[in-house]
Write a protein that holds these residues in place. Sequence first.
Motif, PDB file in Angstrom:
ATOM      1  N   VAL A  30       0.713  -0.751  -0.226  1.00 60.05           N
ATOM      2  CA  VAL A  30       0.100  -0.176   0.193  1.00 60.05           C
ATOM      3  C   VAL A  30       0.817   1.068   0.198  1.00 60.05           C
ATOM      4  CG1 VAL A  30      -1.717   1.376   1.150  1.00 60.05           C
ATOM      5  CG2 VAL A  30      -2.121  -1.182   0.955  1.00 60.05           C
ATOM      6  N   SER A  50      -9.092   7.816  -3.688  1.00 60.14           N
ATOM      7  CA  SER A  50      -9.480   7.489  -2.835  1.00 60.14           C
ATOM      8  C   SER A  50      -8.975   5.747  -3.319  1.00 60.14           C
ATOM      9  CB  SER A  50     -10.504   7.571  -3.103  1.00 60.14           C
ATOM     10  OG  SER A  50     -11.373   6.153  -1.369  1.00 60.14           O
ATOM     11  N   GLY A  53      -3.513   5.437  -0.480  1.00 63.27           N
ATOM     12  CA  GLY A  53      -2.736   5.048   1.466  1.00 63.27           C
ATOM     13  C   GLY A  53      -3.251   6.620   1.909  1.00 63.27           C
ATOM     14  N   LYS A  54      -3.793   7.329   1.676  1.00 60.06           N
ATOM     15  CA  LYS A  54      -3.445   8.410   2.754  1.00 60.06           C
ATOM     16  C   LYS A  54      -3.557   8.094   4.213  1.00 60.06           C
ATOM     17  CE  LYS A  54      -7.193  11.107   0.773  1.00 60.06           C
ATOM     18  NZ  LYS A  54      -7.092   9.463   0.015  1.00 60.06           N
ATOM     19  N   THR A  55      -4.868   7.704   4.031  1.00 57.49           N
ATOM     20  CA  THR A  55      -5.045   7.148   5.958  1.00 57.49           C
ATOM     21  C   THR A  55      -4.187   6.534   6.214  1.00 57.49           C
ATOM     22  OG1 THR A  55      -7.316   7.167   5.023  1.00 57.49           O
ATOM     23  CG2 THR A  55      -6.625   6.311   7.200  1.00 57.49           C
ATOM     24  N   THR A  56      -3.355   4.977   5.826  1.00 53.29           N
ATOM     25  CA  THR A  56      -2.600   4.471   5.926  1.00 53.29           C
ATOM     26  C   THR A  56      -1.225   5.312   6.472  1.00 53.29           C
ATOM     27  OG1 THR A  56      -3.184   3.054   4.681  1.00 53.29           O
ATOM     28  CG2 THR A  56      -1.245   2.431   5.578  1.00 53.29           C
TER      29      THR A  56
ATOM     30  N   ARG B 315     -11.568  -3.012  -1.675  1.00 50.84           N
ATOM     31  CA  ARG B 315     -10.723  -3.802  -1.852  1.00 50.84           C
ATOM     32  C   ARG B 315     -10.930  -5.158  -2.982  1.00 50.84           C
ATOM     33  NH1 ARG B 315     -10.151  -5.369   3.551  1.00 50.84           N
ATOM     34  NH2 ARG B 315      -9.908  -3.592   4.094  1.00 50.84           N
TER      35      ARG B 315
HETATM   36  N1  LIG Z   1      -6.355  -3.138   7.066  1.00 47.29           N
HETATM   37  C1  LIG Z   1      -6.357  -3.181   6.316  1.00 47.29           C
HETATM   38  N2  LIG Z   1      -6.371  -4.611   5.667  1.00 47.29           N
HETATM   39  C2  LIG Z   1      -6.669  -4.433   4.352  1.00 47.29           C
HETATM   40  N3  LIG Z   1      -5.951  -4.083   3.656  1.00 47.29           N
HETATM   41  C3  LIG Z   1      -6.616  -2.280   4.113  1.00 47.29           C
HETATM   42  C4  LIG Z   1      -6.859  -2.396   5.135  1.00 47.29           C
HETATM   43  N4  LIG Z   1      -6.654  -0.537   5.673  1.00 47.29           N
HETATM   44  C5  LIG Z   1      -6.411  -0.192   4.497  1.00 47.29           C
HETATM   45  N5  LIG Z   1      -6.264  -0.859   3.123  1.00 47.29           N
HETATM   46  C6  LIG Z   1      -6.213  -0.915   2.438  1.00 47.29           C
HETATM   47  O1  LIG Z   1      -4.944  -0.217   1.830  1.00 47.29           O
HETATM   48  C7  LIG Z   1      -5.101   0.627   0.609  1.00 47.29           C
HETATM   49  C8  LIG Z   1      -4.958   2.516   1.084  1.00 47.29           C
HETATM   50  O2  LIG Z   1      -6.228   2.966   2.187  1.00 47.29           O
HETATM   51  P1  LIG Z   1      -5.958   4.310   2.900  1.00 47.29           P
HETATM   52  O3  LIG Z   1      -4.802   4.876   3.414  1.00 47.29           O
HETATM   53  O4  LIG Z   1      -7.221   3.853   3.684  1.00 47.29           O
HETATM   54  O5  LIG Z   1      -6.723   4.898   1.588  1.00 47.29           O
HETATM   55  P2  LIG Z   1      -6.926   6.573   1.222  1.00 47.29           P
HETATM   56  O6  LIG Z   1      -6.909   6.794   2.638  1.00 47.29           O
HETATM   57  O7  LIG Z   1      -6.152   7.295   0.637  1.00 47.29           O
HETATM   58  O8  LIG Z   1      -8.489   6.270   0.854  1.00 47.29           O
HETATM   59  C9  LIG Z   1      -7.071   0.401   0.384  1.00 47.29           C
HETATM   60  O9  LIG Z   1      -6.579  -0.209  -1.128  1.00 47.29           O
HETATM   61  C10 LIG Z   1      -7.268  -0.719   1.107  1.00 47.29           C
HETATM   62  O10 LIG Z   1      -7.997  -1.139   0.715  1.00 47.29           O
END
Ligand SMILES: Nc1ncnc2c1ncn2[C@@H]1O[C@H](COP(=O)(O)OP(=O)(O)O)[C@@H](O)[C@H]1O
Lengths: 367, 317
Positions: A30, A50, A53-56, B315
């Motif tokens: 990610v 969206s 990976g921003k939230t990550t 996903r």
């Molecule tokens: N706990 C998790 N388990 C599996 N995949 C995850 C998890 N959290 C996020 N993802 C995946 O990681 C990618 C980035 O997610 P996220 O950081 O939430 O994106 P954003 O905030 O930019 O929309 C997405 O494809 C999401 O499905």
Amino acid sequence: MLIEKTRDEVLEDIILSLRNFKKSFGDTQVLQGINLDVRRGEFVTLLGPSGCGKTTVLRIIAGLLDADEGQVILEGNDVTEAPPEKRNVNTVFQSYALFPHMNVGANVGYALRIRGEKKAKIKEEVARALSLVQLEGYERRMPHELSGGERQRVAIARAVIAKPKVLLLDEPLGALDLQLRRQMQIELKRLQRTLGITFIYITHDQEEALNMSNRIAVMRGGVFEQVGTPAEVYDTPRTSYVARFVGEANIICGKAVSVSDGFVTLRTDGGVVTARDGGIKFRAGDDVTISVRRENIQIIDELQDAGLRATVKEKNFVGGLLRTTLELDDGVEIIAARCGIDSPHVPGDVVYVMFTPEHAVAVRELP
Amino acid sequence: MTSGVLKKKKSGCIKRENKRRAASALLVLPIYLFTFAFVVGPLVYMIILSFMTRAEVWGVERIFTLDNYKNIFSEVYFGTFRQSLKLAFISTLAVILLGYPYGYYMARTSPSWQRRLMTMQMIPFWVNSLIRLYGWIIILRANGLLDKLLMAIGLTDEPLKLLYSYPTVIVGMVYVLLPFMIYSVYSSAEKLDWSLVEASRDLGASPIKAFITVTFPLTLPGLLTGVVLTFIPSMGLFFIADILGGNKVVLVGNIIQEQLMKVHNWPFAAALSVVLMILTSVLIYIYRRVARVEKLMGDGAKENKDKDKEKEMGRGV
Ligand SMILES: Nc1ncnc2c1ncn2[C@@H]1O[C@H](COP(=O)(O)OP(=O)(O)O)[C@@H](O)[C@H]1O
Ligand SMILES: [Mg+2]
């Protein structure tokens, strides 16, 4: 562990450093190498669609998620291994995450209560934090009695009451309607100046990013494609993706014919044009991709020294702008936008598309 | 004139409204009848019965008396009541201590483990509970499996008198009632929006403090459901006390059963049941007061579910 500060860090007063961190969920990577230095008091925006990976990134900074590799350095301390409660960083969550069993006062005062502050002091600080977000006297309300905008404000008050070094905001305005969002953008900016806290702000709205930030990190598929001031990102996009995402720019491809002092001239199927080289060293014959923003495109009837032949496809008014969609000879679609009155062209007209070289810039084409 | 027309229209509306109401009342009538025949009726009958006098030989006489209630507070029966309450209290405590972590963990672990844990505590349900209790007898009786095992390892020299004791009854109670606690806690913990716990950590709470201030209060409704489902039966499940306690442990349920089936003192059995019912109502009242938290959670939990769905879909792409 205290990390030796580099000269730059001392000079620029870097408060937070992200050093090459990576994260995979199962088989999907990610985040692939995130690097960022944030200065004290800066408003940095992570901008991207969206799922990029921003939230990550934010969760790793907050300590709610462990990176597979890399470091998070906060004020010179390596906090990569520290649990969330040991980091002087607070988050405004995307879903607000207000405690449903506590009233507004208890929600906002939570951080101080956990820290064991005196009741009287908490009460005073809560009142102050609430007045900061214009919710004076809301202490006794329950979260479910609040509107979306009010919940948002409570979440912000709760996150700033403990005076974090860095405030992380995950699409805080995403759930609000347009008008409220505009208003909150201004208020957030004001709040940041008042408090002097460093903000790391997430949005997928390029306008919001351009309006509010000191710097923008444009994100795509787990990497930052460009980090720069709004002007840099807007006027000199580094890649075609940034150009499209931030400026909704037109992308034109061709082959370099000549290079001169910061400019490159290229030949396309429809004609020859010149653009800034954007710092890329071209040689004659190289593939060149340039970006031109919609408002910089001029439509003329007769070919002058430089221009591309195009056919008018469609005209419409969007938000007070006249938008003309054209098709170049090589099939590429170009959109021109300008304020004001209608143009004499009708669909089917053959015209020429022109722009001054300063208004176009060569960009990298990443896979 | 206009106002007259308006009035007419309005009254027409009201009439139609009344008609609609009558129709819907007719629709739910069967439910009322059913409830009345099988719930309210017997209840009222029981309450009336509890104020009557026992006949010399058989049945009841219609003479008003408070003696049945006075009788409950007599030395013998009140002692039993106290003992029964104590046993219910201890059983419930044990069920909480075992069931809360189990249910909570079941909600937080991976789906595959969730299935395994769920099956593990469902298997016993496939066998009749009486038969299962007899199983306990085989294990616990003097010279039973447990004794043999302990003596084989050399931990004890002679058979322990495990069966027919107070602790054994508690073991039986816990064994029978534990699944109810597990499910209640599980369903509550499953609804918990985990971002709330993350928020509390983010705001400076250690894992323990986050549990005390966020997780526990928000799963309390589930715990209380479990308590209601454990505490009340553990005063009434007479067959457990019969089978595992011999006649050493007497529950309220045992007295009721005895008074009804053996002594044929129906009014006294009714009075005991009424008191038990009042206790139950008090417990449920307390539960309702506290469980309001769950309503507050409604919003957040739902939002979170939507988000999860969104994520899953993202996903999938
Ligand atoms: N706990 C998790 N388990 C599996 N995949 C995850 C998890 N959290 C996020 N993802 C995946 O990681 C990618 C980035 O997610 P996220 O950081 O939430 O994106 P954003 O905030 O930019 O929309 C997405 O494809 C999401 O499905
Ligand atoms: Mg996100």
